[in-house]
Design an enzyme around this catalytic site. Structure first.
Site, PDB file in Angstrom:
ATOM      1  N   LYS A 109       0.839  -1.197   0.000  1.00 29.97           N
ATOM      2  CA  LYS A 109       0.000   0.000   0.000  1.00 29.97           C
ATOM      3  C   LYS A 109       0.874   1.248   0.000  1.00 29.97           C
ATOM      4  CE  LYS A 109      -3.703   2.332   2.573  1.00 29.97           C
ATOM      5  NZ  LYS A 109      -4.574   2.325   3.766  1.00 29.97           N
ATOM      6  N   SER A 184      -9.350   2.399   2.579  1.00 32.31           N
ATOM      7  CA  SER A 184      -8.429   3.153   1.764  1.00 32.31           C
ATOM      8  C   SER A 184      -7.400   2.295   1.044  1.00 32.31           C
ATOM      9  CB  SER A 184      -7.711   4.198   2.626  1.00 32.31           C
ATOM     10  OG  SER A 184      -6.911   3.590   3.616  1.00 32.31           O
ATOM     11  N   SER A 208      -9.864   0.056   6.689  1.00 33.65           N
ATOM     12  CA  SER A 208      -9.261   0.184   5.368  1.00 33.65           C
ATOM     13  C   SER A 208      -8.605  -1.068   4.813  1.00 33.65           C
ATOM     14  CB  SER A 208      -8.251   1.333   5.360  1.00 33.65           C
ATOM     15  OG  SER A 208      -8.903   2.566   5.515  1.00 33.65           O
TER      16      SER A 208
END
Length: 511
Positions: A109, A184, A208
């Site tokens: 990420k 996210s 997330s």
């Protein structure tokens, strides 16, 4: 004898300049001290000693996170290698020749630092930033033989549960390209669900990891708070930060957790605990276990979500577990308790204080870049983060952020409520999200609409970021062709039982 020559010392700028009397006069007035010039001069004289301490500090070399494996910077993804718009940056970083992750490809990420590789955190405020260190989890992945194929797109400053705020554009759901992949950790889930990588790392402060894995139909685990070090990642709020694994199967999820978990000496949120061999412990089944379905977690969900998740009870019962409905009334207040930290805490830490007050490693280059650019270009922040700043500053000015403290105190009670239920049950269960993956918002959506779409799905996920309980999403089934996730929550540091229950469900649903 030649005459000794005096060589003038080279001018060096001090680490911190002393404030002028005028500057001190302005600060004194702003703080309400209203000191006289004579008093200010006395303060200024004392500050010379403090200045000396800062000068000594400047000359010391600080510990930092290591970079153990060579790599090239990589490249911007080409359209043909980015089908879901899920890659922020492509690399090919090979780790050890052998290890638990040998042969596995991984996406990281883009809020997690990979040295020498551009990092955007989904935001214009990070453009141009290239970290000089590897986050602990990156080093551990490479040491275990993993191969990092790139940085996965994340939402702008990680502040959205949808997938439309990143500067690189919306991340589409591999199941249905018109729908959100969730956030996210939007790119991480899409890359795993789309078969582009075997595994991915995500971050979870409000859901997330679990939100995008629910929308995309894969497995995502938010570990116990502090089990996995967050050293070298961008922090939204230190009391809710988590990093966790994303995979297609529970086995692979457990494998990645086994690699990244454990104390690193850089993250003060961690405790020294033994990390089990999760992969060897999750096949024991659930015979004799008690599983509690939390009524309040179902009450906020759409009817088809309730139906699909309720049906998992049959699979666990066939595997030998006892499944009962239970009530945790405090769960209804979970999001309200989580809200001040994720809003006020995020604002005070990121926009105002930049992590001040926490022991451990400070990713200074990352923090300085963000602070510099967010102050210079605040208009580049997304509506989600602008709303955080507006509300956070309002509460700071008018309420002295007192609700942050009250929420943290109430979090003790919320944690105790879940712990009480977990004295009766080995795990508790509820739908991960109240809905299926929504359509991506239109380009002309209003700010109000965008804000609503960004965070409307966190009712069941957010509370466990506040309390730190381990919580895993696994696909429970489908409605209208879209995945629906079930969330399994366990006792602190009992991630193995959560994984074991997920594996039993996975086995029964696969039959």
């Amino acid at each position: 004898m030649a005459e000794e020559q005096n060589t003038p010392a080279l001018y060096t700028s001090p680490a911190v300049h002393l404030p002028t009397t005028q500057h001190l006069r302005e600060i004194s007035a702003d703080l309400g001290f209203n000191l006289t010039d004579d008093q200010l001069e006395q303060h200024k004289e004392y500050m010379k000693g403090v200045q000396g301490a800062y000068q000594m500090l400047e000359e010391l070399v600080e510990p930092t996170l290591e970079v153990k494996f060579p790599r090239t910077p990589g490249h911007n993804p080409r359209p043909d290698e980015n089908p879901f718009n899920a890659w922020a940056w492509c690399t090919d970083i090979k780790g050890s020749e052998d290890g638990k992750l040998k042969g596995k490809t991984i996406a990281i990420k883009d809020h997690i630092a990979v040295a020498g590789v551009p990092m955007t955190n989904g935001s214009k405020t990070f453009e141009g930033y290239v970290p000089e260190f590897d986050a602990t989890v990156v080093t551990r992945v490479l040491e275990a033989g993993g191969r990092i194929l790139g940085k996965a797109v994340c939402e702008d400053v990680c502040y959205s549960g949808n997938s439309f705020t990143s500067i690189s554009g919306p991340v589409t759901n591999p199941v249905d390209s018109t729908r959100a992949s969730g956030g996210s950790s939007s790119g991480s889930a899409a890359l795993v669900a789309g078969g582009i990588v075997d595994l991915a790392l995500g971050g979870d402060q409000g859901g997330s990891v679990r939100i995008p894995t629910s929308f995309c139909g894969v497995v995502g685990h938010k570990p116990t708070f502090g089990l996995v070090p967050c050293s070298g990642s961008f922090s939204l709020e230190t009391t809710v930060d988590h990093i966790g694994p994303i995979a297609k199967t529970v086995d692979d999820c457990a494998l990645l957790l086994e690699v990244i978990a454990g104390y690193d000496g850089f993250d003060a949120r961690q405790r020294k605990v033994d990390v089990p061999n999760y992969t060897k412990l999750i096949d024991g089944g659930v015979k004799g276990m008690k599983i509690g379905f939390v009524e309040e977690g179902f009450a906020i969900c759409e009817s088809d979500v309730v139906k699909v998740v309720k049906a998992t009870a049959g699979a666990w019962k066939k595997a030998g577990a006892t499944v009962e409905d239970t009530s945790i009334p405090m769960h209804k207040y979970g999001v309200a308790i989580w809200t001040p930290p994720i809003i006020e805490g995020t604002y005070l830490q990121g926009f105002v204080g930049a992590n001040i007050g926490n022991k451990g490693f400070y990713p200074n280059s990352m923090l300085e870049h963000f602070k510099k650019h967010v102050k210079a270009r605040p208009y580049d922040l997304p509506p989600t983060y602008q709303n955080v700043c507006l509300w956070g500053e309002h509460l700071k000015r008018n309420y002295q952020s007192k609700h942050y403290g009250k929420a943290q105190n109430l979090n003790i009670a919320l944690t105790a409520a879940y712990d009480k239920a977990l004295e009766t049950y080995d795990v508790i269960v509820m739908p991960t999200l109240p809905c299926k993956a929504p359509k991506l918002p239109s380009a002309d959506a209003s700010i109000t609409e965008l804000l609503g779409e960004a965070l409307r799905m966190v009712g069941n996920t957010g509370p466990f970021d506040a309390t730190g309980h381990p919580a895993l999403n696994i696909n429970a089934g489908f409605s209208d062709g879209l995945p629906i996730g079930v969330m399994i929550i366990g006792r602190h540091y009992d991630d193995v039982t959560v994984l074991k229950c997920a594996k039993a469900l996975e086995n029964k649903l696969a039959i």
